[in-house]
Design a protein around this motif. Structure first.
Motif, mmCIF file in Angstrom:
data_model
loop_
_atom_site.group_PDB
_atom_site.id
_atom_site.type_symbol
_atom_site.label_atom_id
_atom_site.label_comp_id
_atom_site.label_asym_id
_atom_site.label_seq_id
_atom_site.Cartn_x
_atom_site.Cartn_y
_atom_site.Cartn_z
ATOM 1 N N PRO A 162 29.557 77.605 -0.110
ATOM 2 C CA PRO A 162 30.842 77.320 1.010
ATOM 3 C C PRO A 162 31.962 78.018 0.738
ATOM 4 C CG PRO A 162 30.460 75.545 -0.649
ATOM 5 C CD PRO A 162 29.396 76.310 -0.872
ATOM 6 N N GLN A 163 32.116 78.698 -0.460
ATOM 7 C CA GLN A 163 33.313 79.207 -0.641
ATOM 8 C C GLN A 163 33.493 80.667 -0.373
ATOM 9 O OE1 GLN A 163 31.156 78.570 -2.884
ATOM 10 N NE2 GLN A 163 30.836 80.183 -4.403
ATOM 11 N N VAL A 164 32.376 81.225 -0.106
ATOM 12 C CA VAL A 164 32.174 82.599 0.191
ATOM 13 C C VAL A 164 31.987 82.508 1.801
ATOM 14 C CG1 VAL A 164 30.854 84.823 -0.101
ATOM 15 C CG2 VAL A 164 30.980 83.082 -1.900
ATOM 16 N N PHE A 165 33.043 83.264 2.367
ATOM 17 C CA PHE A 165 32.975 83.414 3.958
ATOM 18 C C PHE A 165 33.887 84.492 4.455
ATOM 19 C CE2 PHE A 165 35.253 81.613 7.810
ATOM 20 C CZ PHE A 165 33.965 81.535 8.529
ATOM 21 N N LEU A 166 33.160 85.207 5.434
ATOM 22 C CA LEU A 166 33.900 86.345 6.159
ATOM 23 C C LEU A 166 34.040 85.882 7.721
ATOM 24 C CD1 LEU A 166 34.854 89.231 6.227
ATOM 25 C CD2 LEU A 166 32.558 89.773 6.890
ATOM 26 N N ARG A 167 35.298 86.091 8.143
ATOM 27 C CA ARG A 167 35.625 85.815 9.504
ATOM 28 C C ARG A 167 36.552 87.101 10.238
ATOM 29 N NH1 ARG A 167 37.350 79.965 11.327
ATOM 30 N NH2 ARG A 167 36.507 80.175 13.525
ATOM 31 N N LEU A 168 35.853 87.767 10.979
ATOM 32 C CA LEU A 168 36.433 88.866 11.871
ATOM 33 C C LEU A 168 36.597 88.545 13.424
ATOM 34 C CD1 LEU A 168 34.771 91.674 9.964
ATOM 35 C CD2 LEU A 168 37.064 91.063 9.611
ATOM 36 N N PRO A 169 37.621 88.724 13.932
ATOM 37 C CA PRO A 169 37.844 88.485 15.583
ATOM 38 C C PRO A 169 37.324 89.578 16.226
ATOM 39 C CG PRO A 169 40.136 89.384 14.510
ATOM 40 C CD PRO A 169 38.906 89.239 13.364
ATOM 41 N N LEU A 170 35.928 89.749 16.591
ATOM 42 C CA LEU A 170 35.270 90.642 17.258
ATOM 43 C C LEU A 170 34.778 90.206 18.753
ATOM 44 C CD1 LEU A 170 33.158 92.103 14.139
ATOM 45 C CD2 LEU A 170 35.416 92.819 15.151
ATOM 46 N N VAL A 171 35.001 89.019 19.034
ATOM 47 C CA VAL A 171 34.479 88.735 20.206
ATOM 48 C C VAL A 171 35.287 89.480 21.557
ATOM 49 C CG1 VAL A 171 34.730 86.756 21.900
ATOM 50 C CG2 VAL A 171 34.071 86.084 19.926
ATOM 51 N N GLY A 172 34.341 89.852 22.466
ATOM 52 C CA GLY A 172 35.011 90.660 23.559
ATOM 53 C C GLY A 172 34.850 92.344 23.527
ATOM 54 N N LYS A 173 34.555 92.627 22.168
ATOM 55 C CA LYS A 173 34.470 93.999 21.940
ATOM 56 C C LYS A 173 33.198 94.556 22.134
ATOM 57 C CE LYS A 173 38.334 94.131 18.843
ATOM 58 N NZ LYS A 173 39.033 92.918 19.205
ATOM 59 N N SER A 174 32.876 95.948 22.457
ATOM 60 C CA SER A 174 31.532 96.303 22.604
ATOM 61 C C SER A 174 30.928 96.933 21.396
ATOM 62 C CB SER A 174 31.833 97.448 23.806
ATOM 63 O OG SER A 174 32.315 98.649 22.981
ATOM 64 N N VAL A 175 29.706 97.187 21.497
ATOM 65 C CA VAL A 175 28.916 97.673 20.003
ATOM 66 C C VAL A 175 29.757 98.746 19.785
ATOM 67 C CG1 VAL A 175 26.973 98.603 19.358
ATOM 68 C CG2 VAL A 175 26.778 96.616 20.581
ATOM 69 N N GLU A 176 30.092 99.670 20.531
ATOM 70 C CA GLU A 176 30.618 101.118 20.317
ATOM 71 C C GLU A 176 32.140 100.626 19.665
ATOM 72 O OE1 GLU A 176 27.400 101.392 23.156
ATOM 73 O OE2 GLU A 176 28.996 100.351 23.333
#
Length: 210
Positions: A162-176
């Motif tokens: 539970p202490q290892v976590f990655l969060r990146l705000p990528l919603v709405g972005k295309s694959v490219e």
């Protein structure tokens, strides 16, 4: 550990190879299986996990499973000798991994059905017991799903991290767009640091330090 950034190729879509594979890894590498909780072809979570393959630190090999849609609906009647081949293949990948990374979207404030179905197939099996599991997340939203998923994963495996976590705000972005972002030092270092932390936690657990 230093990351190995593999060059992104100008192809459209995760399944067509927006992130190419890195060179074949040493058999002694730590093997991490990254599972996407989305079956959508242009999934943000899948794209994040694909990027991890090329940013993995030296000594860490990341493979991605993004076809939860191939697993039949769980039924106790299909366990044992009647277990479908698609499930057997999936569970063999779980068994062969030193650790698991899961990145999933939130559907109606809950765990997506496909991911929960995959976990249901693991519950009565040996492959998941004690398996180290870490979470990554590709959105600034989804806290209700994450809370529920943490409870479920902590139940099926005492190796949940539970202490290892990655969060990146990528919603709405295309694959490219994500492919380009992952080449920026700030994003790349976050992923490499996360994978290094996962590897360190797995090693510590194997030595009885966790």
């Amino acid at each position: 550990m230093r990351g190995r950034l593999c060059k992104a190729v100008p192809l459209t879509g995760v399944l067509s190879g927006a992130f190419r594979d890195c060179p074949v890894q040493d058999p002694a590498d730590m093997k991490l299986l990254a599972i996407s909780g989305s079956a959508r072809q242009e999934s943000t979570n899948t794209t994040l996990l694909m990027a991890m393959r090329g940013l993995a630190p030296v000594g860490v090999d990341v493979s991605v499973f993004h076809r939860l849609d191939t697993l039949p609906v769980f039924s106790p009647d299909l366990e044992g000798e009647r277990t479908p081949m698609a499930v057997i293949d999936f569970l063999s990948r779980i068994a062969g991994a030193d650790g698991i990374i899961i990145s999933s979207p939130e559907y109606v404030r809950a765990i997506p059905g496909g991911l929960k179905n995959a976990i249901d197939w693991m519950v009565s099996r040996y492959e998941i017991i004690g398996k180290p599991i870490a979470l990554a997340h590709a959105s600034h939203r989804g806290d209700d799903m994450l809370a529920s998923l943490r409870v479920v994963l902590g139940t099926v495996s005492d190796g949940f991290l539970p202490q290892v976590f990655l969060r990146l705000p990528l919603v709405g972005k295309s694959v490219e767009d994500i492919a380009l972002l992952m080449r920026e030092p700030g994003y790349a270092s976050q992923i490499t640091d996360f994978l290094s932390e996962v590897a360190a936690a797995i090693e510590a657990r194997s030595l009885g330090r966790l």
